[in-house]
Design a protein around this motif. Structure first.
Motif, PDB file in Angstrom:
ATOM      1  N   CYS A   1       0.829  -1.204   0.000  1.00 52.84           N
ATOM      2  CA  CYS A   1       0.000   0.000   0.000  1.00 52.84           C
ATOM      3  C   CYS A   1       0.862   1.252   0.000  1.00 52.84           C
ATOM      4  O   CYS A   1       0.382   2.356  -0.237  1.00 52.84           O
ATOM      5  CB  CYS A   1      -0.914   0.017   1.215  1.00 52.84           C
ATOM      6  SG  CYS A   1      -0.009   0.283   2.768  1.00 52.84           S
TER       7      CYS A   1
ATOM      8  N   ASN B   1       0.028   4.367  -2.935  1.00 49.30           N
ATOM      9  CA  ASN B   1      -1.351   4.052  -2.542  1.00 49.30           C
ATOM     10  C   ASN B   1      -2.340   4.358  -3.665  1.00 49.30           C
ATOM     11  O   ASN B   1      -3.373   3.704  -3.784  1.00 49.30           O
ATOM     12  CB  ASN B   1      -1.738   4.762  -1.237  1.00 49.30           C
ATOM     13  CG  ASN B   1      -1.746   6.270  -1.359  1.00 49.30           C
ATOM     14  OD1 ASN B   1      -1.001   6.839  -2.145  1.00 49.30           O
ATOM     15  ND2 ASN B   1      -2.594   6.920  -0.576  1.00 49.30           N
TER      16      ASN B   1
ATOM     17  N   CYS C   1      -2.535  -0.008   5.939  1.00 45.82           N
ATOM     18  CA  CYS C   1      -3.199  -0.215   4.643  1.00 45.82           C
ATOM     19  C   CYS C   1      -4.528   0.521   4.641  1.00 45.82           C
ATOM     20  O   CYS C   1      -4.945   1.087   3.626  1.00 45.82           O
ATOM     21  CB  CYS C   1      -3.461  -1.696   4.390  1.00 45.82           C
ATOM     22  SG  CYS C   1      -1.991  -2.729   4.347  1.00 45.82           S
TER      23      CYS C   1
ATOM     24  N   GLY D   1      -6.397   6.730  -0.949  1.00 40.81           N
ATOM     25  CA  GLY D   1      -6.385   6.479  -2.392  1.00 40.81           C
ATOM     26  C   GLY D   1      -7.781   6.490  -2.978  1.00 40.81           C
ATOM     27  O   GLY D   1      -8.020   7.056  -4.053  1.00 40.81           O
TER      28      GLY D   1
ATOM     29  N   MET E   1      -3.823   4.185   3.937  1.00 42.97           N
ATOM     30  CA  MET E   1      -3.319   4.414   2.583  1.00 42.97           C
ATOM     31  C   MET E   1      -4.412   4.198   1.542  1.00 42.97           C
ATOM     32  O   MET E   1      -4.573   4.993   0.622  1.00 42.97           O
ATOM     33  CB  MET E   1      -2.137   3.478   2.287  1.00 42.97           C
ATOM     34  CG  MET E   1      -0.935   3.686   3.175  1.00 42.97           C
ATOM     35  SD  MET E   1      -0.325   5.380   3.190  1.00 42.97           S
ATOM     36  CE  MET E   1       0.870   5.333   1.876  1.00 42.97           C
ATOM     37  N   LEU E   2      -5.167   3.109   1.688  1.00 43.55           N
ATOM     38  CA  LEU E   2      -6.183   2.819   0.677  1.00 43.55           C
ATOM     39  C   LEU E   2      -7.383   3.738   0.819  1.00 43.55           C
ATOM     40  O   LEU E   2      -7.973   4.149  -0.186  1.00 43.55           O
ATOM     41  CB  LEU E   2      -6.590   1.345   0.741  1.00 43.55           C
ATOM     42  CG  LEU E   2      -5.471   0.411   0.269  1.00 43.55           C
ATOM     43  CD1 LEU E   2      -5.884  -1.044   0.358  1.00 43.55           C
ATOM     44  CD2 LEU E   2      -5.046   0.726  -1.170  1.00 43.55           C
TER      45      LEU E   2
ATOM     46  N   ARG F   1      -2.232   1.366  -6.000  1.00 43.61           N
ATOM     47  CA  ARG F   1      -2.947   0.226  -5.441  1.00 43.61           C
ATOM     48  C   ARG F   1      -4.459   0.470  -5.409  1.00 43.61           C
ATOM     49  O   ARG F   1      -5.249  -0.429  -5.731  1.00 43.61           O
ATOM     50  CB  ARG F   1      -2.437  -0.075  -4.032  1.00 43.61           C
ATOM     51  CG  ARG F   1      -2.976  -1.348  -3.418  1.00 43.61           C
ATOM     52  CD  ARG F   1      -2.772  -2.560  -4.312  1.00 43.61           C
ATOM     53  NE  ARG F   1      -2.919  -3.818  -3.577  1.00 43.61           N
ATOM     54  CZ  ARG F   1      -2.888  -5.004  -4.158  1.00 43.61           C
ATOM     55  NH1 ARG F   1      -2.742  -5.111  -5.467  1.00 43.61           N
ATOM     56  NH2 ARG F   1      -3.017  -6.110  -3.443  1.00 43.61           N
TER      57      ARG F   1
END
Lengths: 262, 435
Positions: free
Chosen positions: A189, A208, A230, A237, A233-234, A211
């Motif tokens: 990530c 990120n 994660c 994103g 980060m996600l 991903r």
């Protein structure tokens, strides 16, 4: 918590009791607002499963993972030795973590410093509780919904745990769809190796985003994660892709708790 | 007689210089710190059999895996033929193994099919590098020598296989014509197709061509043998020990620094007995500034790298345009240890050439781009661990130079002060239970 109290090791010990398992909450799980929701979900699940668990509370301190990954072995070992003194003082034998980084560090890097415990990541414990019937999920919020799972590096490649989180998600009767880069080929990530705590080096894209785009291309209703970094980060994103209304980033513990209406 | 003597001379010279270079590589590898690796031998043999002999990690890229397998099997099996060439060369015999009869025919036929496979694979690989130009084959770290090296290897293999097939084609014509010395032996399913190109030639011309190919083939092999230790092609040998000595613990487990452990124990418990001081000489540095601060296995990793770039093409930092390339880390390490080894052989073991792996080869910006995700380690078909070198160099930057990025220094301070990488009071650790 609304209907039960989470005991600390100090309280339990004072009562002369011993927990089945120590819940290592982790720094993100204790302080990050989003990750705190996952911590609560996991605590509810443990309580619901009838597990006698305790936390260290104010006696818990950073495992030292980000220090070690960043190259600060001194700081890592000081953290580790202090934590080991506390853990061994309570004669802890079994630990569950809500974070793959804590999991990896406690499981693999504490033994050489004098701290040997059976350490589980929450995906593994949830799988055990679901398999043994201590937790039961029947349909629920995610039935038939499209879900993809993002492998945390420190759970997957670092420790070869790929199936436990997937087996947990399977219990949701959702439509599991895999990204092209998954399991051993999963894409990070972008937060590992202490990157969580610094700006990325110069490049042409943030990891990120790369991903999140890969996950969003599958058009899932939820992106399942099993790591607080994660999660951050996600979520970022997805937000930067203006998709936060349509696609939710959820920890597997939250998903099970939701499906059980906890 | 003269040709036998010449052959012996070439063979001995070839082997002598090869052995000398291998000793040099070995002494370069031993410039690294000592490290004991001999636990779990049973598991180690299994890993080597599976990963090096069995090529188990190649399959994740099926096209490369298939053609690589052709070359690998071709290389290993056609070497049985080299055995015959050596005996023939030393004793002046011709096709000495032909007494095996139909099994010999089978062997020669198998070699021919394999040679064709190797040729095909080499052409495919040349086109991937030079015509299709796959991204991982044209990255900046391959500019210049590494690219030439790769093409040279492929062209050499094409030449060697061509010589082998032409040798067989001309031999089979001479056999059919009953030329003296050319015993009836072998089956030639592939070179047979080349016969029409040569069967208009006289016996003398054919013999000259057959002998030239024979000499070219064996001299080529000896030359190639000597080229290998200078080249990325060294992986054909080092893949085996490198997988045997590879890390068996979980990939997420970074090594414990005992030098640090001793100091931390003293710091936390003043009554602890200090570990015996390091033997005289420079005290051990924390982390790695140059190749001598790395351990020998990390240096063997560098020599085992064949620069395929699977690591770099799966590295999240590299994929998003950062400077980091795990392949470059390995190539730099090898280049530096080669350079240092050369300097030390010329100027003596105490020589300091004023250069270091860090800064002269690898810049901190590359190291700080790593997410420690282990994708590079997972991707490597010969179990090289670029991450351990990255982490050792970070350790040097942080513990010897206090040169971490400012935000990371901030994170360290917060962990020291409040036991978390963020600015929160430890007293608030239970706040999540409320509301």
């Amino acid at each position: 918590m609304e209907n039960f109290k989470v005991p600390t090791m100090a309280e339990m010990t004072a009562r002369g009791e011993k927990p089945e398992i120590l819940f290592w909450v982790g720094c993100a799980g204790s302080f990050d607002d989003r990750a705190k929701k996952v911590t609560k979900a996991l605590a509810k699940l443990l309580h619901h499963a009838g597990m006698r668990f305790a936390v260290l509370g104010t006696e818990e301190s950073c495992t030292g993972d980000p220090a070690k990954r960043a190259g600060n072995e001194f700081l890592f070992q000081m953290q580790a030795m202090n934590n080991i003194t506390v853990l061994n003082g309570y004669e802890v034998t079994k630990i569950v973590t809500g974070c793959p980084h804590c999991f990896n560090t406690l499981k693999n890097e504490y033994p050489q410093l004098g701290g040997s415990y059976e350490v589980l990541h929450h995906s593994q414990l949830l799988q055990q509780l679901l398999d043994s019937g201590r937790l039961k999920v029947e349909g629920g919020a995610y039935r038939g919904k499209k879900v993809t799972f993002h492998d945390p590096c420190y759970l997957g490649r670092a420790n070869d745990v790929y199936e436990a989180p997937r087996r947990v998600i399977m219990r949701l009767d959702s439509l599991m769809t895999e990204m092209k880069r998954s399991k051993a080929n999963g894409l990070c990530c972008g937060a590992g190796g202490a990157q969580m705590f610094k700006e990325p080096e110069k490049g042409d894209k943030d990891i990120n985003m790369e991903r999140a785009e890969e996950a969003l291309a599958l058009k899932p209703e939820s992106i399942a994660v099993a790591c607080p970094f994660c999660m951050t980060m996600l979520s970022d994103g997805v937000k930067l892709n203006n998709m936060e209304g349509e696609v939710k980033v959820k920890d597997i513990a939250e998903m099970i708790a939701e499906a059980m209406d906890l | 007689m003269l040709s036998q003597f010449l052959f012996l001379l070439c063979l001995a010279t070839g082997i002598y210089f090869f052995a000398r270079k291998i000793r040099e590589v070995s002494s370069n590898i031993h410039l690294g710190r000592p490290l004991q690796i001999n636990d779990r031998p049973g598991d180690r043999w299994k890993v080597m059999a599976r990963v090096a002999l069995g090529q188990s990690k190649m399959g994740s890229r099926p096209v490369a895996a298939f053609f690589h397998l052709l070359i690998y099997v071709g290389f290993v099996i056609i070497n049985i033929e080299v055995l015959e060439i050596i005996i023939d060369g030393l004793f002046g015999t011709h096709r000495v193994l032909s007494f095996m009869g139909s099994f010999y025919d089978f062997l020669i036929a198998a070699f021919e099919w394999l040679a064709l496979g190797v040729l095909l694979a080499c052409f495919v690989f040349l086109s991937r590098r030079n015509i299709i130009r796959l991204k991982r084959m044209i990255m900046p770290e391959l500019k210049g020598w590494p690219r030439t090296d790769a093409n040279l290897i492929l062209v050499t293999e094409i030449l060697l296989m061509s010589a082998f097939l032409i040798m067989n084609a001309t031999d089979s014509i001479l056999q059919a014509r009953g030329a003296a010395h050319y015993v009836q032996a072998g089956a030639f399913p592939v070179s047979g197709m080349l016969v029409p190109f040569f069967d208009g030639m006289s016996n003398d011309a054919l013999i000259l061509l057959e002998r030239s190919c024979w000499w070219f083939h064996i001299l080529g092999i000896l030359a190639f043998l000597n080229y290998v230790p200078y080249s990325k092609h060294l992986h054909i040998l080092l893949a085996f020990p490198n997988t045997w000595y590879s890390k068996l613990s979980p990939k997420g487990q970074f090594n414990n620094m005992e030098s640090v452990m001793n100091e931390v124990k003293l710091m936390m418990d003043p009554s602890a007995v200090p570990a015996p001081a390091a033997p005289e000489g420079t005290p051990q540095r924390f982390g790695a500034r140059d190749v001598r601060d790395l351990n020998w296995k990390q240096l063997m990793d560098a020599y085992s790298c064949t620069e395929c770039g699977r690591c770099t093409s799966s590295c999240p930092a590299n994929l998003t345009g950062k400077l980091l390339s795990p392949r470059k880390i390995m190539m730099d390490t090898r280049d530096r240890v080669e350079e240092l080894g050369r300097q030390l052989r010329i100027h003596g073991p105490g020589h300091d050439d004023g250069k270091t792996l860090l800064n002269d080869y690898i810049r901190p910006e590359e190291l700080w781009a790593c997410t420690s995700c282990n994708a590079c380690v997972e991707a490597c078909p010969v179990l090289i661990d670029p991450l351990s070198i990255i982490i050792d160099m970070r350790r040097y930057l942080v513990m010897e130079q206090s040169a971490a990025p400012a935000e990371l220094n901030g994170m360290f301070t917060k962990i020291e002060n409040n036991g978390a990488p963020w600015q929160f009071s430890p007293a608030d650790r239970m706040n999540w239970t409320e509301s």
